[in-house]
Design a protein around this motif. Structure first.
Motif, PDB file in Angstrom:
ATOM      1  N   GLY A 239      -7.710   5.432 -25.983  1.00  0.00           N
ATOM      2  CA  GLY A 239      -7.297   6.253 -24.963  1.00  0.00           C
ATOM      3  C   GLY A 239      -6.040   7.042 -25.601  1.00  0.00           C
ATOM      4  O   GLY A 239      -5.220   6.513 -26.686  1.00  0.00           O
TER       5      GLY A 239
ATOM      6  N   ARG B   4     -14.777  14.661 -21.672  1.00  0.00           N
ATOM      7  CA  ARG B   4     -14.005  15.640 -21.841  1.00  0.00           C
ATOM      8  C   ARG B   4     -13.317  15.728 -20.645  1.00  0.00           C
ATOM      9  O   ARG B   4     -14.140  16.648 -19.894  1.00  0.00           O
ATOM     10  CB  ARG B   4     -15.144  17.110 -22.524  1.00  0.00           C
ATOM     11  CG  ARG B   4     -15.444  16.355 -23.826  1.00  0.00           C
ATOM     12  CD  ARG B   4     -16.455  16.927 -24.550  1.00  0.00           C
ATOM     13  NE  ARG B   4     -15.620  17.141 -25.672  1.00  0.00           N
ATOM     14  CZ  ARG B   4     -17.154  17.330 -26.620  1.00  0.00           C
ATOM     15  NH1 ARG B   4     -17.780  18.296 -26.267  1.00  0.00           N
ATOM     16  NH2 ARG B   4     -16.853  17.594 -28.234  1.00  0.00           N
TER      17      ARG B   4
ATOM     18  N   ASN C  81     -10.681   7.967 -22.697  1.00  0.00           N
ATOM     19  CA  ASN C  81     -10.936   9.066 -23.836  1.00  0.00           C
ATOM     20  C   ASN C  81     -11.760   8.648 -24.591  1.00  0.00           C
ATOM     21  O   ASN C  81     -13.375   9.335 -25.016  1.00  0.00           O
ATOM     22  CB  ASN C  81     -10.000  10.276 -24.763  1.00  0.00           C
ATOM     23  CG  ASN C  81      -9.102  10.588 -24.007  1.00  0.00           C
ATOM     24  OD1 ASN C  81      -9.533  11.637 -23.029  1.00  0.00           O
ATOM     25  ND2 ASN C  81      -7.531  10.599 -24.363  1.00  0.00           N
TER      26      ASN C  81
END
Length: 364
Positions: free
Chosen positions: A278, A86, A262
């Motif tokens: 991502g 994150r 991500n």
């Protein structure tokens, strides 16, 4: 439905509501909680979810390779199967882990990427606030059977919305009418109509997206059984997978300029490939952060395959949009609040509908 008598539609609507009502109330209530699950966890367990750094930046983070090595060294009975970084966030990273030699149980560990502190021990996914509500919302704690039941309930929810709209298709004539001074059955009918029509657009979105996820999951499980794969094989970590992580990350970012990584899915002995999920630079409120993926060779970082959501077929973009529109986070606090209250409407509709049915039954 013009060719079907209104009385027949009413009976079907009533019986489907009675059968699906209580499960839909449970799904709706848990869904409302999940809309604000991050805020709830922050309030109840801040030490589990928040970083200590007051100014979190991507540059201040430890490298992914360092973080993963530290996590597995600190918790030697476990290995990292998936990792959720994150960036530039007050929230900790999440390591999704498995215990060595254990059959497919998932554990969750939160990691502060700025000082490498972790939550005490990897926790069973269902023991977290988010995991508990997800399992109840999505599976009723019953794995495959629960997923199928929830999918059927979602189809029932869609039918209730469509049939209710048909029954009250002239709603615009007396939409805001609540006849308080009439008998209870008339008031309940007005209330039921007002709540149902008001929440219909959001509830149809919730029903369609939820039905799609659960039914496709169920079909996938059935295909596994037919192919003789009713049990997933024990997953074993791929030796040395972490060593080439910097090269893999660099190759991923080189493929698409501005790519945001991500989620990382780690290789296993049976499936020797990293999968990176991502987002490409063209951000959109109706796209998830995981829509563009890359498969990479864990030994040399070579790209095996990739999919850029910007160039994907329209159907893929629509399915990708299901997540933000199902949870209502595409418009920030306003849409999340609307979605929260929409999750409460199945309860209102079930109670009012049941009382209407009961009073009509007593009358006859």
């Amino acid at each position: 439905m013009a060719f079907i008598k209104k009385k027949t539609v009413w009976k079907l609507h009533s019986w489907v509501g009675l059968i699906c009502g209580l499960p839909l109330v449970l799904i709706g209530l848990t869904g409302s909680v999940l809309v604000f699950h991050t805020e709830i966890t922050k309030a109840l367990q801040p030490e589990f979810i928040l970083v200590e750094n007051s100014t979190p930046t991507k540059e201040a983070r430890f490298p992914l390779q360092t973080i993963i090595k530290h996590v597995e060294k600190t918790h030697p009975d476990f290995w990292v199967r998936g990792y959720l970084p994150r960036y530039d966030s007050e929230l900790r990273d999440i390591a999704f882990m498995k215990r060595h030699g254990e059959d497919n149980e998932w554990y969750v560990l939160t990691v502060d990427p700025y000082n490498l502190n972790t939550s005490t021990q990897p926790r069973d996914f269902e023991s977290t606030i988010y995991g508990w509500f997800v399992e109840l919302h999505y599976t009723f704690f019953s794995e495959g059977i629960g997923v199928a039941i929830a999918g059927i309930m979602a189809l029932g929810f869609i039918f209730l919305g469509v049939s209710g709209f048909y029954l009250y298709r002239d709603f615009w004539k007396h939409f805001f009418r609540l006849r308080w001074k009439k008998n209870a059955r008339i008031f309940l009918s007005d209330f039921h109509k007002m709540i149902g029509i008001t929440a219909l657009p959001i509830n149809m979105v919730l029903g369609i997206t939820g039905a799609y996820w659960n039914i496709t999951h169920t079909i996938h499980d059935i295909e596994h059984v037919i192919e003789g794969e009713d049990h997933d094989p024990l997953e074993l970590p791929y030796p040395g997978a972490i060593e080439h992580l910097p090269t893999l990350v660099k190759n991923a970012h080189d493929l698409w300029e501005g790519y945001s990584l991500n989620y990382l899915y780690f290789p296993t002995k049976d499936k020797a490939e990293f999968v990176f999920y991502g987002q490409t630079p063209a951000k959109h409120p109706f796209r998830t952060p995981y829509g563009s993926w890359i498969r990479l060779n864990p030994d040399n970082g070579d790209i095996l395959d990739s999919s850029d959501l910007r160039e994907a077929p329209l159907l893929h973009k629509i399915v990708n949009a299901f997540e933000p529109i199902h949870f209502g986070d595409f418009g920030g606090f306003i849409t999340k609040t609307l979605w929260f209250f929409a999750g409460l409407t199945p309860g209102c509709l079930y109670v009012s509908g049941f009382l209407m049915w009961w009073k009509r039954r007593k009358k006859t």
